[in-house]
Design an enzyme around this catalytic site. Structure first.
Site, PDB file in Angstrom:
ATOM      1  CB  SER A  11      -0.879   0.078   0.967  1.00  0.00           C
ATOM      2  OG  SER A  11      -1.206   1.397   1.888  1.00  0.00           O
ATOM      3  CG  ASP A  38      -4.455   2.538   0.831  1.00  0.00           C
ATOM      4  OD1 ASP A  38      -3.443   1.881   2.099  1.00  0.00           O
ATOM      5  OD2 ASP A  38      -5.834   1.866   0.885  1.00  0.00           O
ATOM      6  CG  MET A  71     -11.401   3.285   2.325  1.00  0.00           C
ATOM      7  SD  MET A  71      -9.506   3.431   3.111  1.00  0.00           S
ATOM      8  CE  MET A  71      -8.166   3.082   1.638  1.00  0.00           C
ATOM      9  N   GLY A 145      -8.155   4.454   7.468  1.00  0.00           N
ATOM     10  CA  GLY A 145      -8.192   5.670   7.594  1.00  0.00           C
ATOM     11  C   GLY A 145      -6.376   6.452   7.752  1.00  0.00           C
ATOM     12  CG  PHE A 146      -4.985   7.419  10.205  1.00  0.00           C
ATOM     13  CD1 PHE A 146      -6.969   7.365  10.992  1.00  0.00           C
ATOM     14  CD2 PHE A 146      -4.843   8.122  10.084  1.00  0.00           C
ATOM     15  CE1 PHE A 146      -7.098   8.106  10.874  1.00  0.00           C
ATOM     16  CE2 PHE A 146      -5.302   9.553  10.117  1.00  0.00           C
ATOM     17  CZ  PHE A 146      -6.247   9.692  10.637  1.00  0.00           C
ATOM     18  N   GLY A 147      -2.178   4.398   7.607  1.00  0.00           N
ATOM     19  CA  GLY A 147      -1.293   3.403   7.914  1.00  0.00           C
ATOM     20  C   GLY A 147      -0.667   2.813   9.611  1.00  0.00           C
ATOM     21  N   GLY A 148       0.067   2.023   9.241  1.00  0.00           N
ATOM     22  CA  GLY A 148       0.654   1.776  11.227  1.00  0.00           C
ATOM     23  C   GLY A 148       0.034   1.738  12.246  1.00  0.00           C
ATOM     24  CG  ASP A 178      -5.586  -2.806   3.450  1.00  0.00           C
ATOM     25  OD1 ASP A 178      -6.709  -2.221   2.867  1.00  0.00           O
ATOM     26  OD2 ASP A 178      -4.965  -2.462   3.829  1.00  0.00           O
ATOM     27  N   GLY A 179      -4.277  -3.954   6.344  1.00  0.00           N
ATOM     28  CA  GLY A 179      -3.605  -3.806   7.344  1.00  0.00           C
ATOM     29  C   GLY A 179      -3.545  -4.409   8.795  1.00  0.00           C
ATOM     30  N   GLY A 180      -1.990  -3.880   9.326  1.00  0.00           N
ATOM     31  CA  GLY A 180      -1.122  -4.400   9.978  1.00  0.00           C
ATOM     32  C   GLY A 180      -0.389  -5.531   9.539  1.00  0.00           C
ATOM     33  N   GLY A 200       1.642  -2.155   4.367  1.00  0.00           N
ATOM     34  CA  GLY A 200       2.135  -0.334   3.599  1.00  0.00           C
ATOM     35  C   GLY A 200       3.071  -0.117   4.888  1.00  0.00           C
ATOM     36  CB  SER A 201       3.407   0.894   9.100  1.00  0.00           C
ATOM     37  OG  SER A 201       2.895   0.203   8.572  1.00  0.00           O
TER      38      SER A 201
HETATM   39  C1  DX5 Z   1      -6.232   1.756   5.559  1.00  0.00           C
HETATM   40  C2  DX5 Z   1      -5.526   1.040   4.063  1.00  0.00           C
HETATM   41  C3  DX5 Z   1      -4.373   0.500   4.504  1.00  0.00           C
HETATM   42  C4  DX5 Z   1      -2.905   0.599   5.055  1.00  0.00           C
HETATM   43  C5  DX5 Z   1      -2.280  -0.809   5.964  1.00  0.00           C
HETATM   44  O1  DX5 Z   1      -6.886   1.979   6.357  1.00  0.00           O
HETATM   45  O2  DX5 Z   1      -6.727   0.643   3.972  1.00  0.00           O
HETATM   46  O3  DX5 Z   1      -4.172  -0.319   2.884  1.00  0.00           O
HETATM   47  O4  DX5 Z   1      -2.745   1.800   4.713  1.00  0.00           O
HETATM   48  O5  DX5 Z   1      -1.300   0.135   6.170  1.00  0.00           O
HETATM   49  P1  DX5 Z   1      -0.933  -0.747   7.082  1.00  0.00           P
HETATM   50  O6  DX5 Z   1      -0.317  -1.825   6.676  1.00  0.00           O
HETATM   51  O7  DX5 Z   1       0.523   0.292   7.845  1.00  0.00           O
HETATM   52  O8  DX5 Z   1      -1.524  -0.627   8.151  1.00  0.00           O
HETATM   53 ZN    ZN Z   2      -6.152   0.297   1.571  1.00  0.00          ZN
END
Ligand code: DX5
Ligand code: ZN
Length: 221
Positions: A11, A38, A71, A145-148, A178-180, A200-201
């Site tokens: 991501s 995203d 989103m 909404g957010f990465g990490g 998707d996420g974490g 992502g992160s």
């Molecule tokens: C969150 C996004 C994810 C996010 C994943 O709303 O949909 O794609 O960027 O980021 P990480 O891998 O850092 O959780």
């Molecule tokens: Zn995503």
């Protein structure tokens, strides 16, 4: 078959946008399968990211499939723009669409793969009646909404249940999570039935983007 695949979709939300083309090269070197984009409108989720213009520029610099995660409220109003920009997958949120069956069919009528995403608090039963029409179901393992953020552990049971539903119904669609996702939990997520891993992160904030992409890919394949 989609259900046998194990694909890595970094991501770019956590990427360095001042060097985006270099960052894309790094994940390509690491063996990334897709680019996860995203798209956030600051209404459906409390963050604002980018639109079709960035997707269009990615199409120019990479041959990787563009996996667009909308989103946003009323995603049907922007589907054509993202298709024109070069999206290969368009995923809408079940929570953001009134006529989901119609939107899925519209995306597919444009020869683009259609995905539906559900938030951590949204039960699988709300997508059960459209499973036969989709190319992908995206299970959010963080609140969007957010990465990490940290992976929500109850997502594992949700992935397993969806995988069982897919088998029982004799269907073949991607299960995307998707996420974490990181090197510490990706094997467990894979064993639960995930096919497409969005990270992502854990990729873009690592010391070596190519190596971290390759490591995730090696763990699941
Ligand atoms: C969150 C996004 C994810 C996010 C994943 O709303 O949909 O794609 O960027 O980021 P990480 O891998 O850092 O959780
Ligand atoms: Zn995503």
């Amino acid at each position: 078959m989609k259900k046998d695949k194990k694909l890595i979709a970094p991501s770019i939300l956590s990427a360095d946008f001042s060097n985006l083309s270099k960052q894309i090269r790094y994940i390509e070197i690491g063996g990334a399968d897709w680019i996860h984009c995203d798209i956030m409108d600051g209404k459906f989720v409390p963050n604002l990211t980018f639109g079709p213009l960035v997707v269009k520029s990615l199409k120019r610099i990479s041959n990787l499939p563009l996996d667009v995660h909308l989103m946003i409220e009323r995603p049907e109003n922007l589907i054509d723009d993202f298709i024109s920009a070069g999206a290969d997958f368009i995923t809408v949120h079940q929570e953001a669409v009134v006529h989901l069956h119609r939107v899925i069919n519209y995306i597919k009528s444009k020869n683009v793969s259609a995905g539906v995403s559900i938030n951590p608090s949204t039960p699988l039963c709300l997508v059960e009646n459209i499973l036969e029409y989709v190319d992908m179901i995206l299970i959010m393992s963080v609140n969007p909404g957010f990465g990490g953020q940290n992976f929500i552990d109850s997502s594992i049971k949700k992935i397993e249940t969806l995988s069982e539903m897919r088998e029982t119904k004799g269907l073949d669609f991607y299960i995307q999570v998707d996420g974490g996702i990181s090197r510490t939990n990706i094997k467990t997520i894979s064993n639960a039935g995930c096919n497409v891993f969005v990270a992502g992160s854990s990729i873009f904030t690592s010391d070596n983007i190519s190596a971290s992409t390759a490591e995730l890919k090696n763990i699941v394949n």
